[in-house]
Design a protein around this motif. Structure first.
Motif, PDB file in Angstrom:
ATOM      1  N   ASN A  39      24.344  76.590  95.054  1.00 52.52           N
ATOM      2  CA  ASN A  39      25.570  77.173  94.489  1.00 52.52           C
ATOM      3  C   ASN A  39      26.863  76.679  95.130  1.00 52.52           C
ATOM      4  OD1 ASN A  39      24.048  78.779  92.673  1.00 52.52           O
ATOM      5  ND2 ASN A  39      23.685  80.273  94.289  1.00 52.52           N
ATOM      6  N   VAL A  40      26.797  75.540  95.830  1.00 54.54           N
ATOM      7  CA  VAL A  40      28.010  74.902  96.337  1.00 54.54           C
ATOM      8  C   VAL A  40      28.221  73.633  95.511  1.00 54.54           C
ATOM      9  CG1 VAL A  40      29.138  73.819  98.329  1.00 54.54           C
ATOM     10  CG2 VAL A  40      27.627  75.790  98.663  1.00 54.54           C
ATOM     11  N   PRO A  41      29.411  73.443  94.919  1.00 51.20           N
ATOM     12  CA  PRO A  41      29.640  72.249  94.089  1.00 51.20           C
ATOM     13  C   PRO A  41      29.324  70.968  94.857  1.00 51.20           C
ATOM     14  CG  PRO A  41      31.478  73.792  93.882  1.00 51.20           C
ATOM     15  CD  PRO A  41      30.593  74.319  94.979  1.00 51.20           C
ATOM     16  N   VAL A  42      28.700  70.018  94.188  1.00 51.82           N
ATOM     17  CA  VAL A  42      28.254  68.796  94.878  1.00 51.82           C
ATOM     18  C   VAL A  42      29.415  67.976  95.411  1.00 51.82           C
ATOM     19  CG1 VAL A  42      26.049  68.623  93.669  1.00 51.82           C
ATOM     20  CG2 VAL A  42      28.080  67.571  92.674  1.00 51.82           C
ATOM     21  N   ASP A  43      30.618  68.153  94.857  1.00 51.39           N
ATOM     22  CA  ASP A  43      31.756  67.398  95.374  1.00 51.39           C
ATOM     23  C   ASP A  43      32.479  68.138  96.498  1.00 51.39           C
ATOM     24  OD1 ASP A  43      32.734  69.424  93.775  1.00 51.39           O
ATOM     25  OD2 ASP A  43      34.236  68.190  92.750  1.00 51.39           O
ATOM     26  N   PRO A  70      32.955  69.183 100.263  1.00 51.57           N
ATOM     27  CA  PRO A  70      32.520  68.592 101.536  1.00 51.57           C
ATOM     28  C   PRO A  70      31.516  69.446 102.301  1.00 51.57           C
ATOM     29  CG  PRO A  70      34.926  68.894 101.491  1.00 51.57           C
ATOM     30  CD  PRO A  70      34.404  69.374 100.183  1.00 51.57           C
ATOM     31  N   LEU A  71      31.421  70.743 101.978  1.00 50.55           N
ATOM     32  CA  LEU A  71      30.483  71.633 102.666  1.00 50.55           C
ATOM     33  C   LEU A  71      29.133  71.722 101.971  1.00 50.55           C
ATOM     34  CD1 LEU A  71      32.906  74.581 103.550  1.00 50.55           C
ATOM     35  CD2 LEU A  71      32.321  72.573 104.930  1.00 50.55           C
ATOM     36  N   CYS A  72      28.933  70.929 100.927  1.00 49.36           N
ATOM     37  CA  CYS A  72      27.696  71.037 100.145  1.00 49.36           C
ATOM     38  C   CYS A  72      26.481  70.476 100.880  1.00 49.36           C
ATOM     39  CB  CYS A  72      27.870  70.323  98.812  1.00 49.36           C
ATOM     40  SG  CYS A  72      26.394  70.376  97.765  1.00 49.36           S
ATOM     41  N   ARG A  73      26.615  69.316 101.488  1.00 47.11           N
ATOM     42  CA  ARG A  73      25.462  68.626 102.059  1.00 47.11           C
ATOM     43  C   ARG A  73      25.090  69.232 103.407  1.00 47.11           C
ATOM     44  NH1 ARG A  73      21.510  66.207  99.432  1.00 47.11           N
ATOM     45  NH2 ARG A  73      20.540  64.513 100.590  1.00 47.11           N
ATOM     46  N   HIS A  74      23.809  69.569 103.562  1.00 46.89           N
ATOM     47  CA  HIS A  74      23.297  70.186 104.787  1.00 46.89           C
ATOM     48  C   HIS A  74      22.161  69.358 105.372  1.00 46.89           C
ATOM     49  CE1 HIS A  74      25.711  73.610 103.750  1.00 46.89           C
ATOM     50  NE2 HIS A  74      25.221  74.334 104.740  1.00 46.89           N
ATOM     51  N   ALA A  75      22.093  69.365 106.687  1.00 44.98           N
ATOM     52  CA  ALA A  75      20.992  68.722 107.409  1.00 44.98           C
ATOM     53  C   ALA A  75      19.985  69.793 107.811  1.00 44.98           C
ATOM     54  CB  ALA A  75      21.518  68.000 108.650  1.00 44.98           C
ATOM     55  N   LEU A  76      18.728  69.420 107.783  1.00 46.21           N
ATOM     56  CA  LEU A  76      17.634  70.315 108.160  1.00 46.21           C
ATOM     57  C   LEU A  76      17.027  69.823 109.469  1.00 46.21           C
ATOM     58  CD1 LEU A  76      15.595  72.619 107.455  1.00 46.21           C
ATOM     59  CD2 LEU A  76      14.248  70.875 106.265  1.00 46.21           C
ATOM     60  N   TYR A  77      16.959  70.707 110.444  1.00 42.16           N
ATOM     61  CA  TYR A  77      16.320  70.410 111.728  1.00 42.16           C
ATOM     62  C   TYR A  77      15.078  71.278 111.862  1.00 42.16           C
ATOM     63  CZ  TYR A  77      20.265  67.660 113.460  1.00 42.16           C
ATOM     64  OH  TYR A  77      21.217  66.678 113.648  1.00 42.16           O
ATOM     65  N   ARG A  78      14.082  70.755 112.553  1.00 42.45           N
ATOM     66  CA  ARG A  78      12.818  71.478 112.728  1.00 42.45           C
ATOM     67  C   ARG A  78      12.362  71.388 114.180  1.00 42.45           C
ATOM     68  NH1 ARG A  78       9.927  72.079 107.769  1.00 42.45           N
ATOM     69  NH2 ARG A  78      10.754  70.834 106.029  1.00 42.45           N
ATOM     70  N   ILE A  79      11.606  72.408 114.593  1.00 47.27           N
ATOM     71  CA  ILE A  79      10.866  72.329 115.850  1.00 47.27           C
ATOM     72  C   ILE A  79       9.579  73.123 115.662  1.00 47.27           C
ATOM     73  CG2 ILE A  79      12.073  74.314 116.903  1.00 47.27           C
ATOM     74  CD1 ILE A  79      11.768  72.803 119.615  1.00 47.27           C
ATOM     75  N   SER A  80       8.471  72.549 116.098  1.00 41.54           N
ATOM     76  CA  SER A  80       7.176  73.219 115.982  1.00 41.54           C
ATOM     77  C   SER A  80       6.858  73.957 117.270  1.00 41.54           C
ATOM     78  CB  SER A  80       6.068  72.192 115.700  1.00 41.54           C
ATOM     79  OG  SER A  80       5.879  71.359 116.840  1.00 41.54           O
ATOM     80  N   ALA A  81       5.916  74.864 117.175  1.00 40.63           N
ATOM     81  CA  ALA A  81       5.460  75.576 118.376  1.00 40.63           C
ATOM     82  C   ALA A  81       4.954  74.581 119.409  1.00 40.63           C
ATOM     83  CB  ALA A  81       4.379  76.584 117.996  1.00 40.63           C
TER      84      ALA A  81
END
Length: 196
Positions: free
Chosen positions: A170-174, A176-187
């Motif tokens: 629900n954030v317009p693709v144009d 600047p706050l639309c694109r998010h990075a995903l970080y992960r850490i496992s047990a």
């Protein structure tokens, strides 16, 4: 289950911090934090006092439902509200690509920046998530331009695959706050680091 989690971790202390659940008296701190342009740089807008009140109520509801919700961070010496840091079950209007999941996140007032507070609090909550809640993985999501938070994620040993970056619902693709990075850490990753 929820009550058990709250009772198992109602209030904890690290070297410099108190980590605890949300209370109604946190409203002034939330208004100050969510109304600060520096804190909210990577969010669509500042919160009005009424929006901050609603934010606090949602946090308390999530806490009651899941037993945790981005818990409060206090200065152990002064009792000052510094912000929040901890675990949360996402409840956005549309699901994220990584759901179902538990995320770790933080938001601190500027006076708490650059002192390792987010790392100190987050390390405790990662341990709680993996050792007490027995989670297999914890994720973090961040606007790609938010390099300060990304550095914290890297210090925590979280990993990022650019192929998993996504547009926030629900954030317009144009925007600047639309694109998010995903970080992960496992047990396994966390426990290896902790014992290394």
């Amino acid at each position: 289950m929820t009550q058990m989690l709250i009772e198992r971790c109602p209030r904890v202390e690290t070297e410099r911090l108190v980590l605890r659940k949300w209370e109604e008296w946190d409203l002034d701190g939330v208004i100050r934090m969510n109304g600060d342009p520096k804190v909210m740089e990577f969010f669509p807008s500042l919160h009005s006092p009424e929006e901050a009140r609603r934010y606090l109520q949602i946090s308390i509801q999530q806490q009651e439902k899941h037993g945790f919700c981005f818990p409060v961070v206090e200065d152990k010496e002064t009792g000052a509200f510094l912000g929040f840091c901890g675990l949360n079950v996402p409840g956005y209007s549309d699901p994220l690509p990584c759901e179902p999941c538990v995320e770790i996140g933080w938001r601190l007032i500027p006076e708490a920046w650059g002192k390792g507070i987010a790392v100190e609090a987050a390390r405790f909550w990662l341990g709680f998530g993996f050792e007490t809640l027995q989670l297999d993985e914890i994720v973090a999501i961040v606007v790609v331009q938010n390099h300060k938070s990304r550095r914290v994620m890297e210090k925590l040993g979280m990993t990022h695959d650019p192929a998993e970056d996504f547009d926030f619902p629900n954030v317009p693709v144009d925007d600047p706050l639309c694109r998010h990075a995903l970080y992960r850490i496992s047990a396994e990753q966390f426990l290896t680091q902790a014992n290394g």
